[in-house]
Design an enzyme around this catalytic site. Structure first.
Site, mmCIF file in Angstrom:
data_model
loop_
_atom_site.group_PDB
_atom_site.id
_atom_site.type_symbol
_atom_site.label_atom_id
_atom_site.label_comp_id
_atom_site.label_asym_id
_atom_site.label_seq_id
_atom_site.Cartn_x
_atom_site.Cartn_y
_atom_site.Cartn_z
ATOM 1 C CB SER A 1 16.908 23.577 -32.160
ATOM 2 O OG SER A 1 17.488 22.560 -32.948
ATOM 3 C CG ASP B 1 20.393 27.855 -38.363
ATOM 4 O OD1 ASP B 1 21.005 26.836 -38.724
ATOM 5 O OD2 ASP B 1 19.449 27.838 -37.544
ATOM 6 C CG HIS C 1 20.857 25.326 -35.252
ATOM 7 N ND1 HIS C 1 19.606 25.696 -35.705
ATOM 8 C CD2 HIS C 1 20.642 24.321 -34.346
ATOM 9 C CE1 HIS C 1 18.680 24.951 -35.122
ATOM 10 N NE2 HIS C 1 19.288 24.110 -34.285
#
Length: 532
Positions: free
Chosen positions: A252, A476, A513
């Protein structure tokens, strides 16, 4: 003396044969009796009108002070709002606590190490930290050559506590990924994880004390970038006498930092792992972070950042986290997990959380609302927006840093540069006009389909000889898989022949995600094999 007003009207209506006022009047009764009946009805109606007018006045007064209360019996009962009641109770509890010890949480996750840099840190946008601290934790054993070090970068709101330690046995955010024989194998590697500057888990951030005046920075804290964060990490490595990393690993926001560390310090890193990250921020993720910042800043308790020692903007933080949580998972997972189920189908629908997905988001937001400093959320998320490893951006930053460094040198260490008000942000005088495009909607393609941008190729060319693992997830929506493909294609365009690109399809993961936090087999397995 003239007859009473009611008697006059009653007599006139009887002479006209009207029945609109007195259906009880009858020719069978005498005129006098009918007049008396009509007079009584008129007086009753006259009194009723006065009573109604008085009640209207009373209602208006009450509505002005308490607009949610009904004075008269309505067609339907007023809605109840337990979600708002809960927020009001929480505010009251924090208000009470503020009188005792101050409501601002410590934001700590337990014991950690602290590196204190007494040297000032000049930031990309001209701000200065006269000194700063970095909270960090370590696992494994550093070898004699100091060649087995992995620097682990965190996501936006994570602390340095990636794994439990003897000093802090609480499970870390990557607990199942770190340890002997695990993907981040502590029997081989010495692992360091830091809390980023700008954060609130022990590193210098907006809630920290400014050494220049002894007060909390609040929104006097300078704007940060991802590059500033990795420069601060490099200072920590200098302090630990670690010249070169075995690997830089992150997911991330950490995936962005991992690439940034390699670009800015290519000689100080061997392998690079970037999971669910990007090489530059794109409009969708910027828009989502903007929305989170807006709902937080619109909370009156935010007070333009100066809420310390008062009630923190917990309602704004809760809503910001709910928005973020929507982007962390995928639609198919929501469908499988919650469907259209309501919390209690036997009760009528409500405007407060009612569907299971709503109650989940409400819980996630409430849990987070006092766990992270609101100002840190603003600053760190803005740093993500500003991220861009393209050559043009890097060159403009380099020139700005040169100029700011010269100015800083003339002023002397420890002295703040004066802000030029002409450089302050102002909104444009004209409203935004939608940009026109000649391309038909069905001709629009993602950037990677038209080849990696040359600006990005040039900006990342220093990584042409570094083994890089780029991992993305098809489900995601915050950092779509095409953004990881862009990283891989860009690196290959630099001449890098050691890029490994892995994309987990929806048949392998619907976690979106958050897959990097949950999928030990596919995320952890690929990371472990790459690091060997």
């Amino acid at each position: 003396m003239s007859a009473p007003r009611g008697t006059q009207i009653a007599a006139r209506l009887l002479r006209r044969g009207s029945k609109s006022l007195a259906p009880c009047a009858s020719p069978r009764r005498g005129l006098g009796e009918n007049i008396r009946l009509l007079d009584r009805q008129f007086q009753q109606r006259h009194a009723a009108v006065h009573t109604h007018t008085a009640r209207q006045a009373q209602a208006a007064a009450v509505m002005e002070e308490e607009p949610w209360k009904d004075v008269f019996e309505s067609s339907n009962p007023a809605m109840s709002f337990p979600c708002l009641d809960a927020q009001e109770r929480k505010t009251a509890a924090l208000q009470k606590k503020s009188h005792e010890s101050g409501p601002e949480p410590s934001y700590t996750t337990g014991n950690h190490l602290v590196f204190h840099s007494r040297e000032p840190l000049l930031l990309d946008w001209g701000g200065v930290l006269p000194s700063f601290e970095i909270a960090y934790e370590t696992w494994g054993t550093l070898n004699n050559e100091k060649s087995n070090v992995i620097l682990l970068h965190t996501g936006l709101s994570a602390s340095s506590h990636a794994h439990s330690t003897a000093a802090n046995p609480k499970p870390g955010w990557w607990e199942k990924f770190i340890g002997p024989g695990l993907p981040i194998d502590t029997s081989k590697y010495f692992v360091i994880c830091t809390n980023v500057i700008g954060g609130c888990y022990g590193s210098t951030g907006p809630s920290s004390i400014d050494p220049s005046n002894g007060q909390r920075y609040a929104t006097r804290f300078p704007i940060l970038t991802m590059d500033d964060m990795v420069r601060a990490q490099a200072r920590l490595l200098d302090h630990l006498s670690i010249q070169r990393l075995y690997a830089s690993v992150g997911a991330s926001m950490g995936g962005m930092q991992s690439l940034a560390f390699g670009v800015h310090f290519p000689e100080r890193v061997g392998k690079i792992v970037s999971i669910s990250g990007c090489a530059r921020s794109h409009p969708y993720s910027i828009a989502m972070r903007h929305t989170q910042r807006q709902v937080l800043m619109m909370d009156p308790k935010w007070n333009r950042g100066f809420y310390y020692d008062h009630i923190p903007p917990h309602s704004g933080m809760k809503l910001a986290r709910e928005i973020a949580t929507v982007t962390y998972r995928s639609g198919p997972e929501w469908e499988n997990r919650f469907g259209r189920q309501r919390a209690d189908p036997n009760k009528p629908p409500a405007l407060c959380p009612d569907f299971l997905i709503e109650t989940y988001l409400d819980h996630a937001g409430e849990k987070f609302s006092l766990e992270y400093d609101p100002n840190s959320l603003l600053y760190v998320s803005k740093a993500m927006d500003l991220f861009d490893l393209g050559h043009e951006h890097q060159e403009s930053v380099r020139k700005r840093r040169q100029q700011n460094s010269a100015n800083f040198g003339r002023l002397g260490n420890g002295t703040h540069m004066q802000n030029d008000s002409s450089c302050s942000l102002t909104l444009p005088s004209e409203k935004y006009q939608e940009q026109t495009t000649t391309a038909a909607m069905d001709e629009i393609v993602t950037p990677v389909e038209s080849g990696p941008p040359q600006d990005l190729v040039q900006g990342m060319s220093v990584l042409r000889d570094h083994p890089v693992l780029v991992l993305g997830v098809a489900s995601d929506i915050l950092f779509p898989a095409w953004q990881q493909r862009e990283i891989a294609e860009t690196l290959r365009a630099t001449g890098n022949r050691t890029v490994k690109h892995v994309e987990l399809g929806e048949d392998l993961s619907l976690f979106g995600h958050d897959t990097f936090l949950l999928d030990l087999d596919h995320v952890g397995g690929n990371v472990g094999r790459f690091l060997q």
